[in-house]
Structure formats: structure tokens, C-alpha cells
Design a protein around this motif. Structure first.
Motif, mmCIF file in Angstrom:
data_model
loop_
_atom_site.group_PDB
_atom_site.id
_atom_site.type_symbol
_atom_site.label_atom_id
_atom_site.label_comp_id
_atom_site.label_asym_id
_atom_site.label_seq_id
_atom_site.Cartn_x
_atom_site.Cartn_y
_atom_site.Cartn_z
ATOM 1 N N LEU A 67 0.850 -1.179 0.000
ATOM 2 C CA LEU A 67 0.000 0.000 0.000
ATOM 3 C C LEU A 67 0.891 1.236 0.000
ATOM 4 C CD1 LEU A 67 -2.555 -1.087 2.766
ATOM 5 C CD2 LEU A 67 -2.803 -1.318 0.285
ATOM 6 N N ALA A 68 0.317 2.357 -0.351
ATOM 7 C CA ALA A 68 1.079 3.609 -0.323
ATOM 8 C C ALA A 68 1.538 3.895 1.101
ATOM 9 C CB ALA A 68 0.210 4.748 -0.836
ATOM 10 N N SER A 69 2.667 4.569 1.212
ATOM 11 C CA SER A 69 3.215 4.883 2.525
ATOM 12 C C SER A 69 2.375 5.971 3.202
ATOM 13 C CB SER A 69 4.655 5.374 2.370
ATOM 14 O OG SER A 69 4.672 6.648 1.725
ATOM 15 N N PRO A 70 2.478 6.095 4.537
ATOM 16 C CA PRO A 70 1.716 7.145 5.242
ATOM 17 C C PRO A 70 1.972 8.544 4.668
ATOM 18 C CG PRO A 70 2.603 5.580 6.810
ATOM 19 C CD PRO A 70 3.175 5.206 5.480
ATOM 20 N N SER A 71 3.229 8.845 4.332
ATOM 21 C CA SER A 71 3.520 10.190 3.811
ATOM 22 C C SER A 71 2.872 10.404 2.449
ATOM 23 C CB SER A 71 5.035 10.413 3.713
ATOM 24 O OG SER A 71 5.618 9.485 2.809
ATOM 25 N N GLU A 72 2.849 9.345 1.599
ATOM 26 C CA GLU A 72 2.214 9.465 0.298
ATOM 27 C C GLU A 72 0.699 9.655 0.440
ATOM 28 O OE1 GLU A 72 4.813 6.964 -2.941
ATOM 29 O OE2 GLU A 72 3.659 5.786 -1.479
ATOM 30 N N ILE A 73 0.108 8.881 1.352
ATOM 31 C CA ILE A 73 -1.333 9.004 1.585
ATOM 32 C C ILE A 73 -1.677 10.399 2.074
ATOM 33 C CG2 ILE A 73 -3.264 8.191 2.992
ATOM 34 C CD1 ILE A 73 -1.949 5.412 2.971
ATOM 35 N N GLU A 74 -0.910 10.907 3.006
ATOM 36 C CA GLU A 74 -1.172 12.246 3.551
ATOM 37 C C GLU A 74 -1.025 13.318 2.472
ATOM 38 O OE1 GLU A 74 0.193 13.499 7.422
ATOM 39 O OE2 GLU A 74 0.797 11.443 7.911
ATOM 40 N N THR A 75 0.001 13.189 1.633
ATOM 41 C CA THR A 75 0.192 14.173 0.556
ATOM 42 C C THR A 75 -0.996 14.156 -0.404
ATOM 43 O OG1 THR A 75 2.606 13.959 0.663
ATOM 44 C CG2 THR A 75 1.673 14.877 -1.363
ATOM 45 N N ALA A 76 -1.407 12.957 -0.824
ATOM 46 C CA ALA A 76 -2.547 12.847 -1.733
ATOM 47 C C ALA A 76 -3.825 13.367 -1.072
ATOM 48 C CB ALA A 76 -2.731 11.396 -2.169
ATOM 49 N N TRP A 77 -3.998 13.031 0.203
ATOM 50 C CA TRP A 77 -5.222 13.441 0.925
ATOM 51 C C TRP A 77 -5.310 14.961 1.054
ATOM 52 C CZ3 TRP A 77 -9.304 10.597 1.809
ATOM 53 C CH2 TRP A 77 -10.276 11.016 2.713
ATOM 54 N N LEU A 78 -4.198 15.583 1.311
ATOM 55 C CA LEU A 78 -4.183 17.045 1.445
ATOM 56 C C LEU A 78 -4.480 17.748 0.130
ATOM 57 C CD1 LEU A 78 -1.088 17.525 3.812
ATOM 58 C CD2 LEU A 78 -3.496 17.877 4.391
ATOM 59 N N ASN A 79 -4.149 17.082 -0.996
ATOM 60 C CA ASN A 79 -4.385 17.687 -2.309
ATOM 61 C C ASN A 79 -5.772 17.395 -2.880
ATOM 62 O OD1 ASN A 79 -1.831 19.047 -3.614
ATOM 63 N ND2 ASN A 79 -1.065 17.272 -2.485
ATOM 64 N N LEU A 80 -6.455 16.424 -2.293
ATOM 65 C CA LEU A 80 -7.769 16.036 -2.819
ATOM 66 C C LEU A 80 -8.799 17.167 -2.791
ATOM 67 C CD1 LEU A 80 -8.669 12.354 -1.848
ATOM 68 C CD2 LEU A 80 -8.439 13.361 -4.115
ATOM 69 N N PRO A 81 -8.913 17.952 -1.722
ATOM 70 C CA PRO A 81 -9.934 19.012 -1.711
ATOM 71 C C PRO A 81 -9.812 19.977 -2.883
ATOM 72 C CG PRO A 81 -9.116 18.657 0.498
ATOM 73 C CD PRO A 81 -8.235 17.854 -0.405
ATOM 74 N N GLY A 82 -8.566 20.311 -3.249
ATOM 75 C CA GLY A 82 -8.367 21.224 -4.382
ATOM 76 C C GLY A 82 -8.864 20.624 -5.684
ATOM 77 N N ILE A 83 -8.702 19.314 -5.839
ATOM 78 C CA ILE A 83 -9.190 18.642 -7.052
ATOM 79 C C ILE A 83 -10.710 18.546 -7.030
ATOM 80 C CG2 ILE A 83 -9.234 16.424 -8.256
ATOM 81 C CD1 ILE A 83 -6.298 16.089 -7.398
ATOM 82 N N LEU A 84 -11.265 18.158 -5.894
ATOM 83 C CA LEU A 84 -12.717 18.016 -5.787
ATOM 84 C C LEU A 84 -13.430 19.351 -5.982
ATOM 85 C CD1 LEU A 84 -12.840 15.558 -2.760
ATOM 86 C CD2 LEU A 84 -13.446 15.041 -5.136
ATOM 87 N N LYS A 85 -12.766 20.433 -5.616
ATOM 88 C CA LYS A 85 -13.364 21.762 -5.791
ATOM 89 C C LYS A 85 -13.595 22.074 -7.265
ATOM 90 C CE LYS A 85 -12.701 26.627 -4.539
ATOM 91 N NZ LYS A 85 -11.805 27.612 -3.897
ATOM 92 N N LYS A 86 -12.780 21.503 -8.154
ATOM 93 C CA LYS A 86 -12.926 21.753 -9.597
ATOM 94 C C LYS A 86 -14.112 21.003 -10.192
ATOM 95 C CE LYS A 86 -7.942 22.427 -10.308
ATOM 96 N NZ LYS A 86 -6.730 21.924 -11.005
ATOM 97 N N ILE A 87 -14.628 20.057 -9.447
ATOM 98 C CA ILE A 87 -15.712 19.209 -9.952
ATOM 99 C C ILE A 87 -17.044 19.750 -9.451
ATOM 100 C CG2 ILE A 87 -16.658 16.868 -9.988
ATOM 101 C CD1 ILE A 87 -13.799 15.865 -9.411
#
Length: 434
Positions: A31-51
Motif C-alpha cells: 500500500l502507499a506509505s503514510p507520507s504518500e497518503i497524507e500528501t494525496a489526501w491534502l491535495n484532494l480538496p483542491g481537485i474536488l473543488k474543480k468538480i
């Protein structure tokens, strides 16, 4: 777009992943590492805002759960599926019947749309202008990534947090977040309306609006159809008026390709020897103020014929009443294009002779048109005009035999700005202006 606030997951979800992989006896790095998951999770709101909120469906929720679980290969599959569903909806909103007309596909219905492969769907969306060329480029890359790195197929490798964010951002930007959705024009209905009777103002405006909203490829098809209807000898006058009135709304903004398509159609009539369509096509270009596109040879022919008709009327009975419409047409032609050198003499002699009148008078209603043409004379045309009194012809005979005609000619010379008089004609100008 509204903001999306996702819950914090570090304290609760990430430890569970450690415990789960330990319990199953599998390496944690599947599975993705904790740091990778946290980085992706923090960037998700910005992506979801475009939708748009309406497109934040269960697929988006599953994507978020997959990210929180470190399953980036599943997450890209969910967001890709949402993108494909929305692209299909865009095609349906455009109009399946219109797609059938444009693509010449037989029976293009909803099942045919569902049967399209992803690559075929992207190509169709590009053709319909539902996605841009940039969007097509990036979404096609996403399609390739999804096929090789998602849970939908055996993977050839793993993607990290940054690669997932880039993938999701492209889907959000070019497939899910693009609210521009042109609606196609039902060509069969449009043609029926064109031929069904003269448009009211509201009816014309509605069709103009629809054509303006569709994509360029269909607009080119429509413009060609309007040209064809106008040029068809079998078209009734109301159909021709409708076709011209709609085309006139777009003519000032025709793209080079739209103009090229129309010119090619016009030349096809010439090549086929279809004289009736050729003449009507010339009139179509003239009415739209696009005569300059036809070339010097055709412009020469149009102006020469207009001069001959005007002069024939001028020499006929009741010329004072009949000249104005012929003078007006010649003015309209001269205002659209530069006069070819091959027809300058004929134009100048015709206009000046008619404007100077005969022994009985002049067509007063036609004079304003003659004056405008003369005021627009180029230096070469001014020289021709000033040489006419010394040249054997009808005008010189009238000037010698009638003081009234000579005075009218003098008033015509006074319309000329001295700055346009060539040096070779300066003496003649001075003679008549004094």
C-alpha cells in the motif's frame, strides 16, 4: 464550485493499515506509505473543488476511500470511470441524433454510445468540440495510465501520490470540471425550418443562437448548406431569404476555414459549368460583403456587367427613373472590393457619363450613388476621369455640345480631393476646377 472539507485520517486510518497488513502477513509497502497518503489526501480538496457538486457522486466517494487506504491504483480507476460516464453524458446532451448526422453513423443510439471504447469516445468528444485538443491529449494519456496502472487490469507498475494527483487533476479539469457543453443543431429540423416559410425575427434569432452554440465542424456544415440552398435554382424565395439572413449573422466572423469551404463550393459550380448556381453563388458572396474572396477575374466580370446594365438603362427611354437601382448596385460593388485595373476605364467612363447626364438632364435620384463612387476614386481612376473630355466618346461629345453637361462635369471634378490627382492630370484638373 464549493469547497470540500475532508476529515483528518492520520490518527485513525493510517494505524489500521499497519495493523491490517500485519494481520494478513503481507508487506506494508503493498500500500502507499503514510507520507504518500497524507500528501494525496491534502491535495484532494483542491481537485474536488474543480468538480461540480452534482458530479461528486459515489464514484468520488469510493476514490476518496481508496486514497485513504493507500490504493492509488483503485482510486484512478474510480475517477476515470466517473470521467467516462460524464463524457458520455456530454455526448447525450449534445444530441445523439445530431451525432448520427455529423458522423454519418447509422442508428447512433444510447447503446451505440455505450459500446464505444474509451479511445473512440475521446475521439468523438474531440470531434464534437466537447473537449479541447489539450484536453484530448491529457485525457488520452490518462486512458493509457488507467489501462496499465489501475486495478482494472493487471498492473505493470505502481504510481505514487504525485502521479495520482496529476491523473485526478486532469480528469477533473478536462472531463468533469468543464461546464461548456455545446448542443448540436438538428440539421434535419433546421433544413425543414429554412424551407418551411419565411422566418420571424424570433425564429431566426433562435436558430442563430443554436448555431452559435454548436461546434465549429457543424457550423461549417451548416454554412455550406446555407450557401447550397441560396444557390439552388429550385429553392423558393423565402428559403433563400432565410438562408441569407442566417448566414449574414455569422459572415463577419467567418474563420479562414469557413471562407475556404465556401470558396471551394463556389468554384465547384464553375468547374461543373453550372451557370445558374454560379450566378446565385456570386450574389450570395456579394450580399454577405465577401466579393473580394472570389478573385480578380470574377470581380471584373461582375463590375463590367453592372456597368453595361447601368449604361443600357441610361441610354434607354425613361432613364431618369430607372437608373437609381443600377447605380446603387454599382456603388455596392465598388465599396466591397478594389476595382481591378482591367475594368477601371469602363467603370469610370460609365459613372461619369451617367452623372454628367444628357441634353435633357440627369437622374437626380441616382446622383448620390454616383457622387459616392467618384469620391472614392483612386488616383488612377481620377486620371482616367480627367482624360475623358479629350477622349473620343459619348461624354466628350456631350461636353462639347451642352454647356449644362459641361457644368455638371465640372461639379463632378470638384468632388475630387486635390491630393488624389496624379501629376500627369494636374493641368486637366486645374482647367476644370477654376
Amino acid at each position: 464550485m464549493t469547497d470540500v472539507n475532508l476529515p483528518a485520517i492520520a490518527a485513525h486510518t493510517l494505524p489500521v493499515l499497519d495493523q491490517l497488513t500485519k494481520a494478513l502477513g503481507v508487506p506494508r509497502d503493498i500500500l502507499a506509505s503514510p507520507s504518500e497518503i497524507e500528501t494525496a489526501w491534502l491535495n484532494l480538496p483542491g481537485i474536488l473543488k474543480k468538480i461540480p457538486p452534482v458530479l461528486r457522486t459515489e464514484g468520488m466517494a469510493r476514490m476518496c476511500v481508496a486514497v485513504a487506504s493507500g490504493l492509488f491504483d483503485s482510486a484512478i480507476n474510480y475517477v476515470w470511470n466517473c470521467s467516462i460516464i460524464e463524457l458520455r453524458e456530454k455526448v447525450k446532451r449534445f444530441g445523439l441524433n445530431v451525432v448520427e448526422q455529423i458522423t454519418s453513423k447509422t442508428a447512433f443510439d444510447e447503446q451505440a454510445l455505450l459500446d464505444l471504447k474509451d479511445a473512440e469516445l475521446l475521439n468523438l468528444c474531440l470531434k464534437l468540440n466537447l473537449i479541447t485538443e489539450d484536453g484530448y491529449f491529457f485525457l488520452d494519456q490518462c486512458r493509457d495510465i488507467r489501462n496499465n496502472f489501475s486495478a482494472a487490469h493487471p498492473v505493470v507498475g505502481k504510481i505514487d501520490d504525485h502521479e495520482f494527483i496529476g491523473f485526478a487533476n486532469r480528469c477533473a479539469k478536462y472531463a468533469l470540471g468543464n461546464e461548456h457543453n455545446p448542443i448540436g443543431v438538428n440539421l434535419a429540423a433546421f433544413m425543414a425550418a429554412i424551407k418551411g416559410g419565411k422566418f420571424s425575427g424570433e425564429q431566426k434569432d433562435q436558430w442563430v443562437h443554436r448555431i452559435g452554440q454548436t461546434h465549429e465542424a457543424q457550423q461549417y456544415l451548416i454554412f455550406g448548406s446555407l450557401h447550397g440552398i441560396y444557390s439552388d435554382p429550385a429553392s423558393n424565395e423565402e428559403s433563400r431569404v432565410n438562408a441569407l439572413s442566417v448566414a449574414a449573422e455569422f459572415a463577419p466572423h467567418f474563420t479562414p476555414k469557413a471562407r475556404s469551404d465556401l470558396i471551394n463550393r463556389h468554384h465547384d459550380y464553375i468547374a461543373k459549368g453550372d451557370e445558374k448556381r454560379h450566378k446565385a453563388s456570386q450574389q450570395f458572396f456579394e450580399k454577405l460583403g465577401m466579393l473580394a474572396l472570389l478573385g480578380e477575374h470574377e470581380v471584373h466580370s461582375l463590375i463590367s456587367n453592372a456597368c453595361k446594365r447601368l449604361f443600357a438603362v441610361h441610354q434607354s427611354f425613361d432613364n431618369f427613373y430607372n437608373e437609381p437601382p443600377f447605380a446603387e448596385r454599382l456603388l455596392q460593388l465598388s465599396e466591397q472590393v478594389a476595382i481591378p485595373d482591367t475594368v477601371k476605364d469602363e467603370l469610370v467612363e460609365t459613372v461619369v457619363t451617367c452623372a454628367a447626364g444628357n441634353y435633357y438632364g440627369v437622374s437626380n435620384a441616382a446622383l448620390p450613388h454616383f457622387y459616392k463612387i467618384i469620391k472614392g476614386f483612386s488616383p488612377a481612376e481620377v486620371e482616367i476621369m480627367l482624360n475623358l473630355p479629350s477622349k473620343k466618346g459619348i461624354l466628350s461629345e456631350r461636353l462639347k455640345g451642352s454647356a449644362t453637361c459641361a457644368n455638371r462635369y465640372k461639379s463632378l471634378v470638384q468632388l475630387i480631393d486635390v491630393s488624389t490627382v496624379p501629376a500627369k492630370a494636374a493641368a486637366a484638373y486645374a482647367h476644370w476646377i477654376k
